[in-house]
Design an enzyme around this catalytic site. Structure first.
Site, PDB file in Angstrom:
ATOM      1  N   TYR A  37     -16.823  16.874 -14.552  1.00  0.00           N
ATOM      2  CA  TYR A  37     -17.212  15.461 -14.696  1.00  0.00           C
ATOM      3  C   TYR A  37     -18.261  15.095 -13.641  1.00  0.00           C
ATOM      4  CZ  TYR A  37     -16.782  10.394 -14.385  1.00  0.00           C
ATOM      5  OH  TYR A  37     -17.055   9.055 -14.328  1.00  0.00           O
ATOM      6  N   LYS A  72      -9.078   6.094 -19.362  1.00  0.00           N
ATOM      7  CA  LYS A  72      -9.416   6.588 -20.708  1.00  0.00           C
ATOM      8  C   LYS A  72      -8.211   6.488 -21.648  1.00  0.00           C
ATOM      9  CE  LYS A  72     -13.143   7.453 -18.352  1.00  0.00           C
ATOM     10  NZ  LYS A  72     -13.465   8.739 -17.752  1.00  0.00           N
ATOM     11  N   ARG A  98       0.848  -1.203   0.000  1.00  0.00           N
ATOM     12  CA  ARG A  98       0.000   0.000   0.000  1.00  0.00           C
ATOM     13  C   ARG A  98       0.878   1.246   0.000  1.00  0.00           C
ATOM     14  NH1 ARG A  98      -1.525   1.802   4.561  1.00  0.00           N
ATOM     15  NH2 ARG A  98      -2.323  -0.150   5.437  1.00  0.00           N
ATOM     16  N   ASP A 153      -8.010  18.584 -14.196  1.00  0.00           N
ATOM     17  CA  ASP A 153      -8.317  17.257 -14.727  1.00  0.00           C
ATOM     18  C   ASP A 153      -7.906  17.244 -16.197  1.00  0.00           C
ATOM     19  OD1 ASP A 153      -9.569  15.014 -15.871  1.00  0.00           O
ATOM     20  OD2 ASP A 153     -11.229  15.065 -14.442  1.00  0.00           O
TER      21      ASP A 153
HETATM   22  C1  LIG Z   1     -13.921   9.158 -16.443  1.00  0.00           C
HETATM   23  C2  LIG Z   1     -13.533  10.476 -15.926  1.00  0.00           C
HETATM   24  C3  LIG Z   1     -13.261  10.666 -14.562  1.00  0.00           C
HETATM   25  C4  LIG Z   1     -13.433   9.562 -13.531  1.00  0.00           C
HETATM   26  O1  LIG Z   1     -12.480   8.552 -13.693  1.00  0.00           O
HETATM   27  P1  LIG Z   1     -12.736   7.013 -13.263  1.00  0.00           P
HETATM   28  O2  LIG Z   1     -11.480   6.353 -13.723  1.00  0.00           O
HETATM   29  O3  LIG Z   1     -13.962   6.567 -13.972  1.00  0.00           O
HETATM   30  O4  LIG Z   1     -12.918   6.993 -11.796  1.00  0.00           O
HETATM   31  C5  LIG Z   1     -12.844  11.916 -14.144  1.00  0.00           C
HETATM   32  N1  LIG Z   1     -12.708  12.937 -15.014  1.00  0.00           N
HETATM   33  C6  LIG Z   1     -12.990  12.799 -16.324  1.00  0.00           C
HETATM   34  C7  LIG Z   1     -12.839  13.971 -17.232  1.00  0.00           C
HETATM   35  C8  LIG Z   1     -13.403  11.568 -16.829  1.00  0.00           C
HETATM   36  O5  LIG Z   1     -13.693  11.441 -18.123  1.00  0.00           O
END
Ligand SMILES: *Cc1c(COP(=O)(O)O)cnc(C)c1O
Length: 395
Positions: free
Chosen positions: A105, A202, A53, A177
């Site tokens: 998001y 993604k 961890r 982000d």
């Molecule tokens: C998918 C997404 C998230 C969340 O990420 P997870 O891996 O699904 O927890 C946060 N910000 C954006 C812009 C996203 O597309």
């Protein structure tokens, strides 16, 4: 890093093949260290790893890679994008206030509106395409400005450098982000942002096979504080998924470049179609954020949204299109069509959604690696069917 200035494409490969601790065999892939604990050779002088961890060599190879790519000092890998985001918010304390983009998001919206207030952390949403609106939202106890650019799903653009300047003069941190751009196309830390966050689920992993999140800090001290939270909260990425993500990152530049080129063609096509009311894509010169985006990013990326007149046309289009999968998520090798109103933004009340342009006819499209002419032909036939059904409804 080497003494010369490596390009990002080189860093993707070199850091993930030569930067890890596998010196014994010379394996070009980092081993998957499936070990929760580590034997200590000496009674009173412990080695670099004690418990996974707190630190795992496979995860560390990934953390080093993302830190180099973003030009930061410390990278940290989490169990999901939202785990990275919510852990970063844990740097705040009760009584603090956040100014956050209203186009955030859906999962981040849920955390900020439903979880943080229970810990005495308040927020104000603002239109982040307008620097004056952000300025007006700042309060004496504002400690953080939270940016997402391009934003999801309407691809709104925030001027990163302008927000950083505002944050510095107001003694606030900035988080960004960077999921839609990745460090290949946008490097927020170079513009003064304090923490970059990713849903590595993604584009970074790219194969729709894992859920993962990453955070990178610009300063070492903030990196140590976030590492403390990572270990305290414990939402770490496992060794197997860390390995998959490293493999995905190696092909990021070729995948993303091809998808981005295709996205531009699809956006141009949709923009000229009479059934499409509006296309949201920062690669179109008509997009309100076009110039700002070009100033701070080297590509428009591979996600676009478009508005059809209503829900029944959107439904007919989805039911007739053959190549893309119809699913939540984005950034995979397969093209993904989503319906934000009932998918990514289902957690948001309808009135809030519509204020943000997420109407019942809005579709989001993440362009994969299929042949772009096939994609456009598929869209053409599905729009044709949808438009005929619309005419029937009209009678
Ligand atoms: C998918 C997404 C998230 C969340 O990420 P997870 O891996 O699904 O927890 C946060 N910000 C954006 C812009 C996203 O597309």
């Amino acid at each position: 890093m080497s003494s010369y200035n490596e390009s990002l494409e080189t860093t993707l490969i070199v850091t993930s093949t030569r930067g890890h601790s596998e010196i014994k065999t010379g394996a070009v892939n980092v081993p998957i260290y499936l070990s929760s604990t580590f034997h200590q050779e000496s009674f009173d002088d412990f080695g670099p790893y004690d418990y996974s961890r707190s630190g795992n060599p496979t995860r560390e190879a990934l953390e080093k890679t993302i830190a180099e790519l973003e030009g930061g000092t410390r990278g940290l890998a989490f169990a999901s994008g939202i785990a990275a985001i919510s852990s970063a918010f844990m740097l705040l304390s009760s009584g603090d206030h956040i100014v956050i983009t209203k186009d955030v998001y859906g999962g981040t919206f849920r955390f900020v509106t439903e979880v943080l207030p229970r810990f005495g952390i308040e927020h104000t949403f603002a239109d982040f395409t307008n620097i004056e609106a952000i300025t007006n939202a700042i309060q004496p106890n504002t400690k953080l400005i939270y940016i997402e650019t391009p934003s999801n799903p309407c691809l709104g653009i925030t001027d990163i450098a302008a927000v950083v300047e505002l944050a510095k003069s107001s003694d606030c941190l900035t988080f960004l982000d960077n999921t839609f751009m990745t460090p290949i196309y946008q490097r927020p830390l170079d513009l003064g942002v304090d923490i970059v966050l990713h849903s590595a689920t993604k584009f970074l992993s790219g194969h729709s096979d894992i859920i993962a999140g990453l955070a990178v800090t610009k300063e070492e001290d903030l990196g140590n504080r976030l590492a403390f939270i990572q270990n305290s909260f414990g939402a770490i990425l496992g060794a197997q998924d860390s390995f998959s993500l490293i493999q995905g990152i190696k092909t990021l530049s070729v995948r993303f470049e091809k998808s981005a080129q295709s996205a531009q063609k699809v956006a141009n096509y949709l923009n000229g179609h009479n059934l499409v009311e509006k296309v949201f894509f920062p690669g179109l010169s008509t997009h309100p954020g076009y110039e700002t985006h070009n100033k701070q990013s080297s590509s428009a990326g591979a996600v676009l949204s478009f508005r059809l007149p209503n829900k029944s046309i959107a439904k007919a289009f989805i039911e007739n299109v053959k190549i893309p999968v119809f699913a939540v998520s984005l950034g995979g090798v397969e093209s993904i069509l989503s319906y934000p109103a009932q998918m990514s933004h289902a957690a948001m009340p309808k009135a809030e959604r519509e204020k943000r342009g997420i109407t019942d006819g809005l579709l989001r499209f993440s362009v994969g690696l299929e042949n772009v002419d096939d994609l456009i032909a598929d869209f053409a036939q599905a729009l044709e069917v949808a438009s005929k059904q619309n005419q029937k409804v009209g009678i």
